[in-house]
Design an enzyme around this catalytic site. Structure first.
Site, mmCIF file in Angstrom:
data_model
loop_
_atom_site.group_PDB
_atom_site.id
_atom_site.type_symbol
_atom_site.label_atom_id
_atom_site.label_comp_id
_atom_site.label_asym_id
_atom_site.label_seq_id
_atom_site.Cartn_x
_atom_site.Cartn_y
_atom_site.Cartn_z
ATOM 1 N N VAL A 26 -5.658 9.185 12.447
ATOM 2 C CA VAL A 26 -4.548 10.015 11.973
ATOM 3 C C VAL A 26 -4.904 10.561 10.585
ATOM 4 C CG1 VAL A 26 -2.063 10.098 11.552
ATOM 5 C CG2 VAL A 26 -2.995 8.416 13.179
ATOM 6 N N ARG A 50 -15.252 11.228 16.026
ATOM 7 C CA ARG A 50 -13.931 10.619 15.991
ATOM 8 C C ARG A 50 -12.930 11.603 16.604
ATOM 9 N NH1 ARG A 50 -16.738 6.989 15.279
ATOM 10 N NH2 ARG A 50 -16.783 5.448 13.619
ATOM 11 N N THR A 91 0.830 -1.218 0.000
ATOM 12 C CA THR A 91 0.000 0.000 0.000
ATOM 13 C C THR A 91 0.859 1.261 0.000
ATOM 14 O OG1 THR A 91 -0.158 -0.068 2.415
ATOM 15 C CG2 THR A 91 -1.975 -1.067 1.202
ATOM 16 N N TYR A 108 -7.820 -7.560 12.868
ATOM 17 C CA TYR A 108 -6.883 -6.426 12.978
ATOM 18 C C TYR A 108 -6.639 -6.084 14.451
ATOM 19 C CZ TYR A 108 -5.265 -1.545 12.450
ATOM 20 O OH TYR A 108 -4.555 -0.359 12.524
ATOM 21 N N VAL A 124 -11.418 9.041 6.854
ATOM 22 C CA VAL A 124 -12.541 9.825 6.328
ATOM 23 C C VAL A 124 -12.066 11.199 5.820
ATOM 24 C CG1 VAL A 124 -13.190 10.665 8.645
ATOM 25 C CG2 VAL A 124 -14.872 10.649 6.830
ATOM 26 N N ASP A 147 9.322 -8.331 2.853
ATOM 27 C CA ASP A 147 8.108 -8.617 3.611
ATOM 28 C C ASP A 147 8.491 -8.921 5.064
ATOM 29 O OD1 ASP A 147 5.791 -9.779 4.654
ATOM 30 O OD2 ASP A 147 5.340 -10.882 2.814
ATOM 31 N N ILE A 148 7.826 -8.280 6.016
ATOM 32 C CA ILE A 148 8.164 -8.526 7.429
ATOM 33 C C ILE A 148 7.767 -9.928 7.894
ATOM 34 C CG2 ILE A 148 8.164 -6.111 8.177
ATOM 35 C CD1 ILE A 148 5.312 -6.676 9.355
HETATM 36 N N1 LIG Z 1 -3.749 5.845 9.749
HETATM 37 C C1 LIG Z 1 -4.359 5.671 10.905
HETATM 38 O O1 LIG Z 1 -5.285 6.431 11.256
HETATM 39 C C2 LIG Z 1 -3.930 4.572 11.854
HETATM 40 C C3 LIG Z 1 -4.648 4.402 13.046
HETATM 41 C C4 LIG Z 1 -4.257 3.394 13.922
HETATM 42 C C5 LIG Z 1 -3.148 2.610 13.650
HETATM 43 N N2 LIG Z 1 -2.477 2.785 12.475
HETATM 44 C C6 LIG Z 1 -1.310 1.917 12.235
HETATM 45 O O2 LIG Z 1 -0.224 2.721 11.817
HETATM 46 C C7 LIG Z 1 0.595 1.996 10.884
HETATM 47 C C8 LIG Z 1 0.772 2.786 9.598
HETATM 48 O O3 LIG Z 1 -0.509 3.008 9.021
HETATM 49 P P1 LIG Z 1 -0.717 3.904 7.718
HETATM 50 O O4 LIG Z 1 -2.028 4.592 7.865
HETATM 51 O O5 LIG Z 1 0.514 4.694 7.454
HETATM 52 O O6 LIG Z 1 -0.919 2.750 6.621
HETATM 53 P P2 LIG Z 1 -0.218 2.529 5.185
HETATM 54 O O7 LIG Z 1 -0.975 1.430 4.529
HETATM 55 O O8 LIG Z 1 -0.105 3.835 4.459
HETATM 56 O O9 LIG Z 1 1.239 2.047 5.601
HETATM 57 C C9 LIG Z 1 1.546 0.699 5.850
HETATM 58 C C10 LIG Z 1 2.859 0.394 5.140
HETATM 59 O O10 LIG Z 1 3.242 -0.946 5.450
HETATM 60 C C11 LIG Z 1 3.665 -1.590 4.236
HETATM 61 N N3 LIG Z 1 3.456 -3.028 4.414
HETATM 62 C C12 LIG Z 1 2.269 -3.695 4.480
HETATM 63 N N4 LIG Z 1 2.494 -5.012 4.623
HETATM 64 C C13 LIG Z 1 3.841 -5.188 4.655
HETATM 65 C C14 LIG Z 1 4.691 -6.335 4.799
HETATM 66 N N5 LIG Z 1 4.194 -7.568 4.900
HETATM 67 N N6 LIG Z 1 6.036 -6.141 4.814
HETATM 68 C C15 LIG Z 1 6.557 -4.899 4.660
HETATM 69 N N7 LIG Z 1 5.806 -3.790 4.518
HETATM 70 C C16 LIG Z 1 4.463 -3.932 4.528
HETATM 71 C C17 LIG Z 1 2.787 -0.969 3.149
HETATM 72 O O11 LIG Z 1 3.320 -1.106 1.841
HETATM 73 C C18 LIG Z 1 2.750 0.491 3.613
HETATM 74 O O12 LIG Z 1 3.844 1.219 3.092
HETATM 75 C C19 LIG Z 1 -0.084 0.646 10.681
HETATM 76 O O13 LIG Z 1 0.512 -0.295 11.539
HETATM 77 C C20 LIG Z 1 -1.516 0.907 11.108
HETATM 78 O O14 LIG Z 1 -2.156 -0.258 11.549
HETATM 79 C C21 LIG Z 1 -2.835 3.744 11.575
#
Ligand SMILES: NC(=O)c1ccc[n+]([C@@H]2O[C@H](COP(=O)([O-])OP(=O)(O)OC[C@H]3O[C@@H](n4cnc5c(N)ncnc54)[C@H](O)[C@@H]3O)[C@@H](O)[C@H]2O)c1
Length: 302
Positions: A171, A209, A35, A141, A185, A53-54
């Site tokens: 965020v 929110r 993503t 999740y 949103v 990949d992690i």
């Molecule tokens: N955006 C929010 O409001 C929000 C709220 C709560 C928690 N989070 C957490 O914050 C973190 C970042 O979220 P975000 O909004 O930036 O999402 P995002 O999807 O923009 O970022 C996630 C990143 O992880 C990478 N990724 C996914 N699977 C992977 C794998 N198997 N190996 C390596 N890389 C992988 C994706 O390519 C992407 O760059 C996440 O852990 C998410 O659960 C986000």
């Protein structure tokens, strides 16, 4: 310092990378670009990007060499995707975290910061949300985030690895992807308004929110690696504000200087009515508080 940012090509991760580079640190990004995007990352002599990949432990071990700080953001961040594939997403969202913790322990990492989520509070009706509340896991999740937090706590207590979990609420900010109906949103509304389209609100729009601007989240991450008293803890990261979707859209319309009404559709099953945080723990132990209010954050985003 040398920092590893997993998910560094994503929305939140890329802002952390930018801040670390600006502060003069060396950065390694590990991302599978599922993503995230390369164009979210700058060209910089102190930045190395590893596509991987992690859920692959060998890859994680390779990336951990010489690392002082880990910012673990990589995840399947879409709740519906984890609902559709609970096993596959758990290999990333929980096993991936365990791989990172173990490699961090082996490499004597100084601090490990984990991106957790307000999803842990589920539909528990008590407000505001406090870290001491019992989690209610309503999705794979949330289960993986809870299990990952638990593993972080265990690595602190058993092995002495200094971990900090940050429970993000909603965020928002630049580079958030608006493409899915389950995206943030604010990214969806701003995308619609900038294309002169009418946004959809599911339900009556009075659901609330707690929105937090991405630069405040970045600052919380920096505090998580520098503040002594926060090791082994987990914190709500939010603005401690209740913002309804109707109010959000009204504020956005003012900023875009347009007058329109949302299209209202039936409430989505499983959507939580209200969510907002108590952030006293972060203020006290993390020495962090948000500095950008909604109007300022939306103006910067636009
Ligand atoms: N955006 C929010 O409001 C929000 C709220 C709560 C928690 N989070 C957490 O914050 C973190 C970042 O979220 P975000 O909004 O930036 O999402 P995002 O999807 O923009 O970022 C996630 C990143 O992880 C990478 N990724 C996914 N699977 C992977 C794998 N198997 N190996 C390596 N890389 C992988 C994706 O390519 C992407 O760059 C996440 O852990 C998410 O659960 C986000």
């Amino acid at each position: 310092m040398k920092a590893l940012v997993t998910g560094g090509a994503g929305f939140i991760g890329s802002h952390i990378v930018e801040r670390l580079l600006n502060d003069g640190h060396e950065v390694v990004v590990l991302d599978d670009f599922s993503t995230g995007h390369r164009h979210n990352l700058p060209e910089h002599s102190s930045l190395s990007i590893i596509e991987g990949d992690i859920s692959n432990y060998d890859t994680v071990k390779q990336c951990m060499s010489g690392i002082d700080w880990v910012f673990h953001k990589a995840a399947v961040a879409s709740v519906p995707r984890t609902v559709n594939d609970p096993v596959g997403s758990s290999l990333i969202n929980y096993l991936g975290t365990l791989h990172l913790l173990e490699a961090a322990r082996q490499n004597k990492v100084k601090r490990f910061v984990f991106a957790s989520s307000a999803a842990l509070y589920g539909d528990e009706p008590t407000l505001p949300k406090l870290e001491t509340m019992c989690p209610v896991t309503l999705s794979p999740y949330a289960v993986d985030k809870l299990a990952s937090e638990s593993a972080c706590g265990m690595y602190s207590r058993l092995y002495g690895l200094e971990t900090v979990c940050l429970r993000y609420f909603n965020v928002y900010g630049p580079r958030q992807d608006p493409s899915s109906p389950y995206s943030g949103v604010i990214s969806i509304f701003t995308n619609k308004l900038s294309h002169n389209e009418i946004p959809t609100i599911y339900g009556d729009g009075e659901q609330t929110r707690d929105f937090v601007f991405v630069s405040d989240v970045v600052e919380a991450n920096m505090k998580a690696v520098t503040e002594k008293a926060c090791s082994g803890q987990f914190f709500n990261i939010a603005c401690a504000n209740k913002i309804s979707l109707n109010h959000l859209l009204k504020t956005l319309c003012e900023l875009y200087e347009v007058e329109l009404n949302a299209r209202y559709e039936e409430a989505r099953q499983g959507d939580i009515k209200h969510s907002y945080a108590n952030i006293d723990k972060a203020r006290t132990l993390l020495n962090w508080s948000p500095s950008i209010d909604l109007k300022e954050g939306l103006s910067r985003l636009i």
